[in-house]
Design a protein around this motif. Sequence first.
Motif, PDB file in Angstrom:
ATOM      1  N   GLY A 119      12.206  -9.856  14.347  1.00 55.65           N
ATOM      2  CA  GLY A 119      13.371 -10.439  13.594  1.00 55.65           C
ATOM      3  C   GLY A 119      14.833  -9.300  13.269  1.00 55.65           C
ATOM      4  N   LEU A 120      14.539  -7.900  13.762  1.00 58.20           N
ATOM      5  CA  LEU A 120      16.601  -6.633  13.914  1.00 58.20           C
ATOM      6  C   LEU A 120      16.814  -7.732  14.352  1.00 58.20           C
ATOM      7  N   GLU A 121      18.112  -7.307  13.435  1.00 57.35           N
ATOM      8  CA  GLU A 121      19.683  -8.015  13.952  1.00 57.35           C
ATOM      9  C   GLU A 121      20.550  -6.700  13.162  1.00 57.35           C
ATOM     10  N   SER A 122      21.105  -6.846  13.821  1.00 57.15           N
ATOM     11  CA  SER A 122      23.477  -5.812  13.392  1.00 57.15           C
ATOM     12  C   SER A 122      22.822  -5.860  12.241  1.00 57.15           C
ATOM     13  N   GLY A 123      23.004  -4.368  11.989  1.00 49.53           N
ATOM     14  CA  GLY A 123      23.279  -3.768  10.464  1.00 49.53           C
ATOM     15  C   GLY A 123      21.754  -3.834   9.407  1.00 49.53           C
ATOM     16  N   ASP A 124      20.755  -4.131  10.104  1.00 56.31           N
ATOM     17  CA  ASP A 124      19.945  -4.456   9.180  1.00 56.31           C
ATOM     18  C   ASP A 124      19.651  -2.542   9.114  1.00 56.31           C
ATOM     19  N   GLU A 125      18.614  -1.829   7.584  1.00 54.35           N
ATOM     20  CA  GLU A 125      17.960  -0.349   7.598  1.00 54.35           C
ATOM     21  C   GLU A 125      16.518  -0.843   7.755  1.00 54.35           C
ATOM     22  N   LEU A 126      16.190   0.072   8.548  1.00 58.33           N
ATOM     23  CA  LEU A 126      15.015   0.395   7.565  1.00 58.33           C
ATOM     24  C   LEU A 126      15.153   1.625   7.376  1.00 58.33           C
ATOM     25  N   LEU A 127      13.841   1.754   5.900  1.00 55.24           N
ATOM     26  CA  LEU A 127      13.979   3.243   5.910  1.00 55.24           C
ATOM     27  C   LEU A 127      12.689   3.507   5.928  1.00 55.24           C
ATOM     28  N   PHE A 128      12.161   5.341   6.174  1.00 60.95           N
ATOM     29  CA  PHE A 128      10.100   5.602   6.436  1.00 60.95           C
ATOM     30  C   PHE A 128      10.740   6.896   5.387  1.00 60.95           C
ATOM     31  N   SER A 129       9.821   6.749   4.306  1.00 60.39           N
ATOM     32  CA  SER A 129      10.027   8.204   3.706  1.00 60.39           C
ATOM     33  C   SER A 129       8.504   8.074   3.325  1.00 60.39           C
ATOM     34  N   PHE A 130       8.894   9.477   3.333  1.00 60.42           N
ATOM     35  CA  PHE A 130       7.292  10.129   2.810  1.00 60.42           C
ATOM     36  C   PHE A 130       7.110  11.193   1.736  1.00 60.42           C
ATOM     37  N   ALA A 131       6.225  10.730   0.636  1.00 57.28           N
ATOM     38  CA  ALA A 131       6.165  11.699  -0.189  1.00 57.28           C
ATOM     39  C   ALA A 131       4.331  12.233  -0.681  1.00 57.28           C
ATOM     40  N   PRO A 132       3.834  13.531  -1.023  1.00 56.62           N
ATOM     41  CA  PRO A 132       2.673  13.616  -1.396  1.00 56.62           C
ATOM     42  C   PRO A 132       2.819  13.358  -2.110  1.00 56.62           C
ATOM     43  N   GLY A 133       1.290  12.640  -1.945  1.00 60.13           N
ATOM     44  CA  GLY A 133       0.563  11.715  -2.860  1.00 60.13           C
ATOM     45  C   GLY A 133       0.901  10.527  -3.336  1.00 60.13           C
ATOM     46  N   ARG A 134       1.798   9.706  -2.624  1.00 59.62           N
ATOM     47  CA  ARG A 134       1.790   8.491  -2.044  1.00 59.62           C
ATOM     48  C   ARG A 134       1.981   7.865  -0.874  1.00 59.62           C
ATOM     49  N   GLY A 135       2.101   8.560   0.002  1.00 55.42           N
ATOM     50  CA  GLY A 135       1.990   8.090   1.697  1.00 55.42           C
ATOM     51  C   GLY A 135       3.549   8.268   2.025  1.00 55.42           C
ATOM     52  N   THR A 136       2.955   7.210   3.132  1.00 57.31           N
ATOM     53  CA  THR A 136       4.089   6.706   3.901  1.00 57.31           C
ATOM     54  C   THR A 136       5.164   5.404   3.556  1.00 57.31           C
ATOM     55  N   LEU A 137       5.760   4.935   3.396  1.00 52.25           N
ATOM     56  CA  LEU A 137       6.357   3.596   3.307  1.00 52.25           C
ATOM     57  C   LEU A 137       7.798   2.748   3.749  1.00 52.25           C
ATOM     58  N   MET A 138       7.423   2.312   4.490  1.00 52.47           N
ATOM     59  CA  MET A 138       8.776   1.767   4.706  1.00 52.47           C
ATOM     60  C   MET A 138       9.423  -0.052   4.724  1.00 52.47           C
ATOM     61  N   GLU A 139      10.850   0.217   4.676  1.00 56.29           N
ATOM     62  CA  GLU A 139      11.053  -0.402   3.746  1.00 56.29           C
ATOM     63  C   GLU A 139      12.725  -1.267   4.852  1.00 56.29           C
ATOM     64  N   VAL A 140      12.387  -2.193   4.858  1.00 58.93           N
ATOM     65  CA  VAL A 140      13.069  -2.707   6.158  1.00 58.93           C
ATOM     66  C   VAL A 140      14.904  -3.737   5.108  1.00 58.93           C
ATOM     67  N   ASN A 141      15.994  -3.382   4.476  1.00 57.11           N
ATOM     68  CA  ASN A 141      17.156  -3.624   3.575  1.00 57.11           C
ATOM     69  C   ASN A 141      16.803  -3.467   2.332  1.00 57.11           C
ATOM     70  N   GLY A 142      16.081  -2.191   2.172  1.00 57.04           N
ATOM     71  CA  GLY A 142      15.272  -1.995   0.831  1.00 57.04           C
ATOM     72  C   GLY A 142      14.683  -3.047  -0.086  1.00 57.04           C
ATOM     73  N   ARG A 143      13.370  -3.125   0.998  1.00 55.05           N
ATOM     74  CA  ARG A 143      12.612  -4.625  -0.005  1.00 55.05           C
ATOM     75  C   ARG A 143      11.149  -3.467   1.063  1.00 55.05           C
ATOM     76  N   PRO A 144      10.481  -3.336   0.600  1.00 57.22           N
ATOM     77  CA  PRO A 144       9.164  -2.198   1.374  1.00 57.22           C
ATOM     78  C   PRO A 144       8.220  -3.526   1.390  1.00 57.22           C
ATOM     79  N   ARG A 145       8.131  -2.890   3.244  1.00 62.47           N
ATOM     80  CA  ARG A 145       7.034  -3.618   4.355  1.00 62.47           C
ATOM     81  C   ARG A 145       5.724  -3.199   4.809  1.00 62.47           C
ATOM     82  N   ILE A 146       5.523  -2.095   4.450  1.00 65.60           N
ATOM     83  CA  ILE A 146       4.287  -1.929   4.374  1.00 65.60           C
ATOM     84  C   ILE A 146       4.143  -0.454   3.969  1.00 65.60           C
ATOM     85  N   THR A 147       3.237   0.186   3.384  1.00 66.16           N
ATOM     86  CA  THR A 147       2.790   1.556   2.480  1.00 66.16           C
ATOM     87  C   THR A 147       1.201   1.968   3.409  1.00 66.16           C
TER      88      THR A 147
END
Length: 195
Positions: A119-147
């Motif tokens: 479903g990705l389109e031009s302008g979409d933003e994905l953020l993959f972030s990792f923090a110790p103790g929290r794990g990895t979070l994938m957000e799409v356009n600011g909305r959490p999708r995978i933790t």
Amino acid sequence: MLLPGLALALLLGATLGAGGREAAAAGPAELAVAGGPLVRAGEAVRRLLWIDLYRVELYLPPARRESRELGRPGLAKAFRVEMLFGGELPETIPEEWAEKLLPPLAPADQETLKVTYAGLESGDELLFSFAPGRGTLMEVNGRPRITTGDHRFMAGILALFVGPDAASPSMRRDLLAEVAPRAVPPATARPAPAR
């Protein structure tokens, strides 16, 4: 008569559509994530011929700028991916990406990643972030999708963008250009499968 290379480029241009947005200014210089503030440590744009496909930015803690530390599970980090290409993406995640990103995910998260990619389109933003103790979070356009509760998914992201077997050697070089020049540890080359 058109030169073969030019004919191929024109055919690809017609096949891929109108292209996408030209690579614009980079994302924010700093991100706030659960592991604390992260600063942009590198950026790269993936191009195919003359078409900008996506921009990737690497974020690290301000004091931690050595690539040898990137694979360390105790280090907060993030990758911001901005979709630039405005044409149709392949229906499935490219095999080279799937090999690195799907194994550490649970089946439900694998499906979420596949649906998100489709479903990705031009302008979409994905953020993959990792923090110790929290794990990895994938957000799409600011909305959490995978933790995930661990570092394995982030290890796949590291392998994809900056590992020794990265999807694009030129992107790897550009992403690590401002990070202290040390080899990325082989441990980031292949993430462990999900249990």
